[in-house]
Motif scaffolding. Structure first.
Motif, mmCIF file in Angstrom:
data_model
loop_
_atom_site.group_PDB
_atom_site.id
_atom_site.type_symbol
_atom_site.label_atom_id
_atom_site.label_comp_id
_atom_site.label_asym_id
_atom_site.label_seq_id
_atom_site.Cartn_x
_atom_site.Cartn_y
_atom_site.Cartn_z
ATOM 1 N N VAL A 167 -29.789 -39.817 48.807
ATOM 2 C CA VAL A 167 -28.924 -39.638 49.977
ATOM 3 C C VAL A 167 -27.469 -39.889 49.594
ATOM 4 N N LEU A 168 -27.215 -41.009 48.903
ATOM 5 C CA LEU A 168 -25.836 -41.351 48.556
ATOM 6 C C LEU A 168 -25.241 -40.304 47.609
ATOM 7 N N ALA A 169 -26.004 -39.955 46.564
ATOM 8 C CA ALA A 169 -25.480 -39.017 45.569
ATOM 9 C C ALA A 169 -25.228 -37.641 46.183
ATOM 10 N N SER A 170 -26.182 -37.157 46.998
ATOM 11 C CA SER A 170 -26.015 -35.811 47.559
ATOM 12 C C SER A 170 -24.914 -35.777 48.601
ATOM 13 N N SER A 171 -24.774 -36.850 49.392
ATOM 14 C CA SER A 171 -23.693 -36.870 50.384
ATOM 15 C C SER A 171 -22.345 -36.856 49.683
ATOM 16 N N TRP A 172 -22.237 -37.690 48.644
ATOM 17 C CA TRP A 172 -20.972 -37.746 47.902
ATOM 18 C C TRP A 172 -20.647 -36.377 47.326
ATOM 19 N N ASN A 173 -21.694 -35.705 46.849
ATOM 20 C CA ASN A 173 -21.526 -34.420 46.192
ATOM 21 C C ASN A 173 -20.958 -33.352 47.133
ATOM 22 N N LEU A 174 -21.202 -33.503 48.448
ATOM 23 C CA LEU A 174 -20.654 -32.523 49.397
ATOM 24 C C LEU A 174 -19.137 -32.489 49.281
ATOM 25 N N LEU A 175 -18.511 -33.677 49.200
ATOM 26 C CA LEU A 175 -17.058 -33.741 49.076
ATOM 27 C C LEU A 175 -16.629 -33.693 47.609
#
Lengths: 315, 300
Positions: free
Chosen positions: A42-50
C-alpha cells in the motif's frame, strides 16, 4: 487486449478472494507477515502514484501515515467506530497534502524533494509537542478496539485495490498527463496540462490512501507515537521500496514491497543485523542508481529479453 | 537593550558555524549541480571522528581539525572517483539520480556509525566545555567562541583560495559555466573531484565543530542539513559573502524567536524549514535576488 484485461481482473479477484478467506486456513504468524507485506505494498504503490507516475520524489510520506494513525486513535478514544475514523483520517491526510502541495509544488525536481524532508521533520516536531496527542510518548488505542481478522482483510484488500488503482491510472488520460509532467513539465504545460492542479490531485489521492493505511496501522499496533509513525526511516523505506522495485511501473513497487517485507522478516530474525538494516537498503539504493535505474523490474525485463534473443537468434 | 545585544552576539556566533556547514553543500552544488544529501552523514562522521580522537588519543577537539580536514578531503575525492563520477552528468538542474545515490551513501554512513559506535548518545566534555567569558557584557561559552573562530578562519582561507589561486579561479569558472571552462582548458573532472573533496572536508569540519557544542547520535545532522539548505537557498551559491549573509539571517531569526516569542525551542527545526519553503516560494533567487530586484526597481 480485452482478454488480457479480463485475465488481470480475474487474477486480482482471485487474490482478493484468497486473502479474504485466508484467516480461516492460515496460521496467525503467516497472516501477520502477510499483513506487513500488504502495508508495504500500500505504502509503496501509493507513493509511486506521485513519485513514479508524476516523477515528484517526496521524502515526507510518513506525515500522511501519521495523520491517518493519529486521527483514528484520537477519535477512537472519543468512542467513534473505525468505519468513521478511517475515512476521516484519509480525508485529513488528503487535506494536509493539498495545504503543503500548493507551496511545495512550485519547486521542481530535487528542490521539491528537499522541501518534503522539511515537511516530514516539521510534522514530527509539531506532533511531539502537541499535548492532546500525547506528546513524544504517544497514545494507546482504547481497549476492545482490536479485531485482527477485519483489520487483516481491510489491509490486504486495500493492497489489491491499490494495484487496481495504479493499473487504471496508468491506462487513463490522467495517467498520460502525469507521465507528461514527469517527462517534461514545460512541454506538458504548453500542451494544456495544468501541472500544479494535476500534481496536487495525485498527491491528495496518494496521501488519502496512505492515511487509510495509517488508520489500520494504529488499530493493528494499538499504539502510536511520533517515533513510530512520523519516523524519518519510515519515509525512507516508503521511497526505497518503489525505487528498488522499479519506479513508475505498476508491478515495480509491489515487487519492491515484497522484497522489503521479506528482507525485514529475515533481518528481524538476526538481531545483529536489525539495527543496521538500512545499511543494506542504502547499498541497494546505490547499486540501483548506478547500474539499473529502472530497478529490479528493469533487471528482470533485461534478462528476459536476453533470454528471448538467445532463444530466437542464437539457437 | 541587553537582550537585543544578547540576540545579536549569539546570532553572530551561530552564523559562523552555519556558514561553514552550508559552504560544503554550496561548493558541491555549484561545481557539479549535485545536491549532496550525504552531507548530514558526513557531518555526523566528522563528529564521531573527533570523538574517537578525543577519547582514544586525548586529542583536543579543536586540534583534531588538523586530522579531520585532510582525512575527509581524501574521503570526498575517493567517493567522487568511485561512485559519484559514474552518474550521468546533471544538466543545469540537479538530477534525481544523483540525489538518490547520495541519499544511499547517507544511509550507508549512518548505519556504519551504528555498527561502529552504537546508537548511544555521545558528547565531548573538555575542561573548557562549561566555561564562559564575557563579551560586550554577554556571557558566551568558550566552545562557542572557539567554534566561531575556527569557522571564520576556514571561511577566510576559502575566500583566499577562491579568489587568489588558479584552483579557486577554476572552481569559480566551472561553477559559472562548465562548458566555457572546459573550452578554456580547465580539467572539469579534476576540479569536480577537488570540489567534492572540499565540500566533504567542510562537512567534516562542521561535524567536528558541532561535536563540541551538541550531543550526537548516528542519526545526527538531519536538522543541520535542513539549515544548510535553507542558508544556501537564502544566500545564493555565488559567493562566500552570500552564504555568510544567509547564515546570519537564519541565526538571527532563530535567536529572535527564542528570545522574544513564546515559540518553544523544540519547534526551532520547524522554523528553519518554514523559512526554507517561504524563501523558495517567495524569493527563489534568495537574498542576492532581493538586492537585484531592489536595484531594478530603483532604476525602473
Amino acid at each position: 487486449m480485452t482478454s488480457k484485461r479480463a485475465l488481470e481482473a480475474a487474477g486480482m479477484l482471485a487474490v482478493a478472494g484468497a486473502l479474504y478467506f485466508a484467516p480461516s486456513f492460515l496460521e496467525r504468524g503467516t497472516l501477520n507477515d502477510l499483513w506487513s507485506v500488504a502495508l508495504a505494498v500500500v505504502l509503496a504503490s501509493s507513493w509511486n502514484l506521485l513519485g513514479g507516475f508524476a516523477g515528484q520524489v517526496s521524502i515526507g510520506y510518513s506525515a500522511f501515515l501519521g495523520i491517518g494513525a493519529y486521527t483514528t486513535v484520537l477519535l477512537a478514544l472519543q468512542g467513534t467506530p473505525p468505519v468513521l475514523t478511517l475515512p476521516l483520517g484519509a480525508l485529513l491526510a488528503a487535506g494536509f497534502s493539498v495545504i503543503i502541495g500548493y507551496p511545495t509544488f512550485r519547486l521542481r525536481g530535487p528542490y521539491f524533494t528537499i522541501a518534503t524532508i522539511g515537511v516530514g521533520e516539521a510534522v514530527r516536531v509539531v506532533a511531539s509537542s502537541l499535548s492532546f496527542a500525547g506528546g513524544a510518548s504517544g497514545l494507546r488505542m482504547p481497549a476492545g478496539s482490536y479485531d485482527f481478522e477485519s483489520n487483516f482483510r481491510s489491509m490486504t484488500l486495500l493492497a489489491v485495490a491499490l494495484v487496481w488503482i495504479a493499473l487504471a491510472i496508468s491506462r487513463s488520460a490522467f495517467g498520460s498527463a502525469l507521465s507528461a509532467v514527469r517527462q517534461d513539465i514545460d512541454a506538458a504545460e504548453a500542451l494544456g496540462v495544468n501541472s500544479t492542479r494535476l500534481k496536487v490531485t495525485v498527491h491528495a489521492l496518494s496521501a488519502a490512501l496512505v492515511g487509510l493505511a495509517g488508520g489500520l496501522f494504529a488499530i493493528n499496533f494499538q499504539y502510536v507515537s511520533p517515533g513510530s509513525v512520523f519516523d524519518f526511516r519510515l519515509s525512507l523505506t516508503i521511497v526505497l521500496m518503489p525505487i528498488v522495485g522499479g519506479v513508475g511501473t505498476v508491478a515495480g513497487p509491489v515487487l519492491g514491497a515484497i522484497l522489503f517485507g521479506w528482507l525485514q522478516l529475515k533481518l528481524l530474525s538476526i538481531p545483529a543485523l536489525l539495527s543496521s538494516s538500512l545499511f543494506i537498503y542504502g547499498a541497494l539504493l546505490i547499486a540501483v542508481m548506478l547500474f539499473e535505474p529502472k530497478g529490479l523490474l528493469g533487471l528482470v525485463r533485461r534478462l528476459w529479453a536476453r533470454r528471448l534473443r538467445r532463444f530466437y537468434i542464437d539457437a | 537593550m541587553q537582550q537585543a545585544l544578547d540576540v545579536v552576539v549569539n546570532s553572530f556566533l551561530a552564523a559562523g558555524l552555519y556558514a561553514t556547514m552550508a559552504y560544503g553543500l554550496a561548493v558541491i552544488y555549484g561545481v557539479m549541480r549535485i545536491i549532496n544529501l550525504a552531507h548530514a552523514g558526513i557531518m555526523m562522521l566528522g563528529a564521531y571522528t573527533t570523538f574517537t580522537l578525543f577519547t582514544h588519543f586525548s586529542i583536543d577537539p579543536f586540534l583534531s581539525i588538523v586530522v579531520v580536514v585532510p582525512l575527509f578531503f581524501a574521503g570526498g575525492v575517493a567517493l567522487y572517483r568511485t561512485v559519484v563520477r559514474r552518474l550521468p552528468r546533471s544538466g543545469s538542474t540537479p538530477s534525481m539520480e544523483s540525489l538518490l545515490l547520495l541519499f544511499g551513501v547517507w544511509l550507508v554512513l549512518q548505519n556504519l556509525a551504528y555498527v561502529l559506535w552504537s546508537g548511544d548518545t555521545q558528547s565531548i566534555l573538555t575542561s573548557y566545555t562549561l566555561k564562559s567569558v564575557s563579551l560586550l557584557g554577554v556571557r558566551v561559552g568558550v566552545p562557542s567562541l572557539g567554534v566561531f573562530g575556527m569557522s571564520a578562519l576556514s571561511l577566510l582561507v576559502l575566500e583566499f583560495v577562491l579568489h587568489r589561486t588558479y584552483l579557486g579561479k577554476a572552481i569559480r569558472a566551472v561553477t559559472q559555466n562548465r562548458d566555457a571552462a572546459l573550452l578554456s582548458g580547465v580539467d572539469a573532472d579534476r576540479i569536480s573531484a577537488v570540489a567534492f573533496g572540499v565540500g566533504t572536508a567542510f562537512a567534516g569540519l562542521a561535524g567536528t565543530l558541532l561535536s563540541t557544542l551538541f550531543a550526537f547520535t548516528p542519526d545526527f545532522g538531519r536538522s543541520f542539513l535542513l539549515k544548510a539548505f535553507c542558508i544556501i537557498v537564502l544566500g545564493g551559491l555565488e559567493s562566500v559573502t552570500g552564504v555568510a549573509a544567509g547564515a546570519f539571517v537564519l541565526a538571527l531569526l532563530e535567536n529572535v524567536t527564542a528570545a522574544y516569542t513564546a515559540v518553544p525551542t523544540s519547534l526551532q527545526d520547524a522554523l528553519s524549514f518554514t523559512l526554507l519553503v517561504v524563501t523558495l516560494v517567495v524569493l527563489p533567487q534568495g537574498l542576492p535576488g532581493l538586492s537585484r530586484l531592489a536595484h531594478v526597481r530603483r532604476r525602473g
